[in-house]
Motif scaffolding. Structure first.
Motif, mmCIF file in Angstrom:
data_model
loop_
_atom_site.group_PDB
_atom_site.id
_atom_site.type_symbol
_atom_site.label_atom_id
_atom_site.label_comp_id
_atom_site.label_asym_id
_atom_site.label_seq_id
_atom_site.Cartn_x
_atom_site.Cartn_y
_atom_site.Cartn_z
ATOM 1 N N THR A 180 0.813 -1.075 0.263
ATOM 2 C CA THR A 180 0.034 -0.057 -0.158
ATOM 3 C C THR A 180 0.817 1.183 0.442
ATOM 4 O OG1 THR A 180 -1.692 -1.078 1.029
ATOM 5 C CG2 THR A 180 -2.054 1.530 1.143
ATOM 6 N N LEU A 181 2.121 1.006 0.453
ATOM 7 C CA LEU A 181 2.942 2.691 0.945
ATOM 8 C C LEU A 181 3.330 2.745 -0.270
ATOM 9 C CD1 LEU A 181 5.096 1.983 4.650
ATOM 10 C CD2 LEU A 181 2.470 3.798 3.695
ATOM 11 N N GLU A 182 3.669 1.568 -1.030
ATOM 12 C CA GLU A 182 4.614 1.686 -2.250
ATOM 13 C C GLU A 182 3.693 2.454 -3.133
ATOM 14 O OE1 GLU A 182 7.386 -1.050 -5.374
ATOM 15 O OE2 GLU A 182 7.304 -1.571 -3.218
ATOM 16 N N VAL A 183 2.617 1.752 -3.344
ATOM 17 C CA VAL A 183 1.217 2.407 -4.339
ATOM 18 C C VAL A 183 1.093 3.767 -4.461
ATOM 19 C CG1 VAL A 183 -0.694 2.397 -5.405
ATOM 20 C CG2 VAL A 183 0.031 0.030 -4.623
ATOM 21 N N LEU A 184 0.805 4.360 -2.738
ATOM 22 C CA LEU A 184 0.689 5.613 -2.854
ATOM 23 C C LEU A 184 2.272 6.798 -2.579
ATOM 24 C CD1 LEU A 184 -0.587 4.829 0.795
ATOM 25 C CD2 LEU A 184 -2.074 5.776 -1.362
ATOM 26 N N THR A 185 3.550 5.757 -2.764
ATOM 27 C CA THR A 185 4.265 6.357 -2.311
ATOM 28 C C THR A 185 4.310 6.810 -4.946
ATOM 29 O OG1 THR A 185 5.214 5.888 -0.735
ATOM 30 C CG2 THR A 185 7.152 6.457 -2.076
ATOM 31 N N GLU A 186 4.628 5.825 -5.539
ATOM 32 C CA GLU A 186 5.075 5.745 -7.171
ATOM 33 C C GLU A 186 3.914 7.153 -7.152
ATOM 34 O OE1 GLU A 186 5.937 5.329 -9.879
ATOM 35 O OE2 GLU A 186 6.792 4.369 -8.187
ATOM 36 N N GLN A 187 2.416 6.924 -6.494
ATOM 37 C CA GLN A 187 1.887 7.860 -7.260
ATOM 38 C C GLN A 187 2.237 9.561 -7.009
ATOM 39 O OE1 GLN A 187 -2.145 6.767 -5.755
ATOM 40 N NE2 GLN A 187 -2.681 5.458 -7.197
ATOM 41 N N TYR A 188 2.413 9.449 -5.694
ATOM 42 C CA TYR A 188 2.973 10.856 -5.047
ATOM 43 C C TYR A 188 4.311 11.187 -6.476
ATOM 44 C CZ TYR A 188 5.233 13.725 -2.764
ATOM 45 O OH TYR A 188 6.387 15.126 -1.917
ATOM 46 N N ARG A 189 5.530 10.287 -6.621
ATOM 47 C CA ARG A 189 6.491 10.804 -7.453
ATOM 48 C C ARG A 189 6.257 10.456 -8.036
ATOM 49 N NH1 ARG A 189 8.973 5.708 -6.297
ATOM 50 N NH2 ARG A 189 9.553 5.708 -4.728
ATOM 51 N N THR A 190 5.050 10.156 -9.076
ATOM 52 C CA THR A 190 5.003 9.999 -9.761
ATOM 53 C C THR A 190 4.308 11.973 -10.193
ATOM 54 O OG1 THR A 190 3.864 8.243 -10.610
ATOM 55 C CG2 THR A 190 3.567 9.940 -12.413
ATOM 56 N N GLY A 191 4.370 11.982 -9.350
ATOM 57 C CA GLY A 191 3.061 14.056 -9.550
ATOM 58 C C GLY A 191 4.038 14.780 -9.524
ATOM 59 N N ARG A 192 5.000 14.495 -8.637
ATOM 60 C CA ARG A 192 6.176 15.645 -8.461
ATOM 61 C C ARG A 192 6.693 15.446 -9.309
ATOM 62 N NH1 ARG A 192 8.345 16.484 -3.411
ATOM 63 N NH2 ARG A 192 9.809 17.657 -4.536
ATOM 64 N N ARG A 193 6.601 14.367 -10.477
ATOM 65 C CA ARG A 193 8.249 14.433 -11.341
ATOM 66 C C ARG A 193 7.457 15.283 -12.519
ATOM 67 N NH1 ARG A 193 10.445 8.684 -14.161
ATOM 68 N NH2 ARG A 193 11.421 9.347 -15.383
ATOM 69 N N LEU A 194 5.769 14.877 -12.511
ATOM 70 C CA LEU A 194 4.719 15.799 -13.438
ATOM 71 C C LEU A 194 5.188 17.538 -13.573
ATOM 72 C CD1 LEU A 194 2.694 15.762 -15.907
ATOM 73 C CD2 LEU A 194 1.289 15.231 -14.215
ATOM 74 N N SER A 195 4.908 17.917 -11.956
ATOM 75 C CA SER A 195 4.923 18.757 -11.417
ATOM 76 C C SER A 195 6.138 19.690 -12.415
ATOM 77 C CB SER A 195 4.812 19.341 -9.715
ATOM 78 O OG SER A 195 3.311 18.991 -10.367
ATOM 79 N N ARG A 196 7.291 19.245 -11.744
ATOM 80 C CA ARG A 196 9.296 19.311 -12.120
ATOM 81 C C ARG A 196 8.991 19.544 -13.391
ATOM 82 N NH1 ARG A 196 10.730 15.629 -8.491
ATOM 83 N NH2 ARG A 196 11.471 14.727 -9.616
#
Length: 339
Positions: free
Chosen positions: A99-115
């Motif tokens: 569960t944590l990995e899924v949430l972390t991956e979603q957060y990381r993807t969102g940050r990457r898209l924003s940058r």
């Protein structure tokens, strides 16, 4: 949808590994309980079947624990202390970690898209990642353009995967749609290369890019047929490359002057020997003849127009000229140190 360059291991692969580990842990627990099934009793004081062992393993590892099956022998209780309890903790770690990995991956993807959206500027958009699009990307990389400044627009799934595997940012969709081009930040782009499979689509893409950028972004398009080149220029393309005419001329040269084909292939193939390049004229070169320079200059680009050396204007280099020259593109031999 924006697809970023492929990483070594995606979230689906990580989830599959965790799921396999959880299932393996359940089966291992079932095997341990079944081997010592005589040490367990259910509420009816009966022994355990294989199905009862699966039931006990699942409810125990998931910490549900109905209590309808209990260990009664000393061996069974010892196994619960030594194996079942640590297995229960490990099972929870696997579930929570997933569960944590899924949430972390979603957060990381969102940050990457924003940058990426904040940083993308002066990039080159490649519309179509077929043979022509891949060759265009290769040429850009050979001339020193960083991969982060190349954005591919493609609607084919396999082509998208090829682009991301090559380390490129890819946007899924048709380049004829303004929403897709806006997703690629076409207004901030340095150039748009149109390498679609049909001239009709290329015309629509050129019109859409011109409308969105008001003609401020350079458009380079490939055309299959020479008769469509004027239409592409009217649609907003600054340069049109006619692939069929170019291929036909090379075929003709291969018959009348075969060595010229070898020279052209050498110029167009990286790392073979010769390559076309362009650089700014140095201050010490201004006022001199291009023929006097050490590098082989074949043309000048002056105020956006090509000036050949045969023209009178091309006899002397002026301030601001760009020199088109032939450079040595052979790989440099690496010398081995003496031992």
């Amino acid at each position: 949808m924006i697809h970023f360059p492929a990483q070594r291991r995606g979230p689906l692969s990580a989830l599959s590994l965790r799921l396999a580990a959880a299932v393996g842990l359940v089966f291992a627990t079932v095997a341990v309980v079944y081997l010592d099934r005589d040490g367990y009793r259910d509420v009816e004081e009966d022994g355990l079947t294989l199905l009862d062992c699966f039931y006990y393993a699942v409810v125990t590892l998931s910490t549900t624990g109905y209590g309808d099956i209990t260990p009664i022998s000393q061996t069974a209780r010892l196994i619960n202390v030594v194996y079942i309890t640590p297995a229960r903790v490990l099972f929870l770690i696997i579930l929570v970690g997933t569960t944590l990995e899924v949430l972390t991956e979603q957060y990381r993807t969102g940050r990457r898209l924003s940058r990426w959206r904040r940083a993308v500027k002066d990039h080159v958009i490649i519309c179509g990642y077929g043979t022509k699009g891949r060759s265009a990307v290769s040429a850009l990389l050979e001339n020193g353009l960083d991969k982060s400044r190349i954005v591919v627009v493609e609607r084919s799934g396999p082509a998208l995967r090829q682009a991301t595997s090559a380390g490129l940012v890819a946007i899924e969709g048709s380049a004829t749609r303004s929403s897709v081009l806006n997703e690629a930040h076409v207004r901030n782009a340095k150039a748009v290369i149109i390498a679609t499979d049909s001239d009709d689509a290329s015309v629509l893409v050129a019109l859409t890019v011109r409308q969105l950028t008001a003609g401020q972004v350079r458009i380079i398009a490939a055309a299959r047929e020479a008769e469509n080149a004027p239409l592409l220029k009217q649609s907003g393309a600054h340069h049109v490359i006619v692939s069929s005419a170019t291929a036909g001329r090379l075929l003709g040269l291969s018959t009348s002057a075969p060595p010229l084909i070898d020279v052209v292939e050498d110029l167009l193939t990286p790392g073979q020997g010769m390559a076309l390049a362009m650089r700014s004229a140095e201050r010490s070169e201004v006022g001199r003849s291009p023929r006097e320079l050490e590098s082989l200059v074949i043309a000048l680009v002056r105020r956006g127009k090509v000036v050949t050396l045969a023209d009178r204007a091309g006899a002397v280099i002026e301030t601001g000229d760009m020199l088109v020259h032939v450079r040595d593109d052979r790989p440099k031999a690496t010398s081995t140190p003496d031992r």
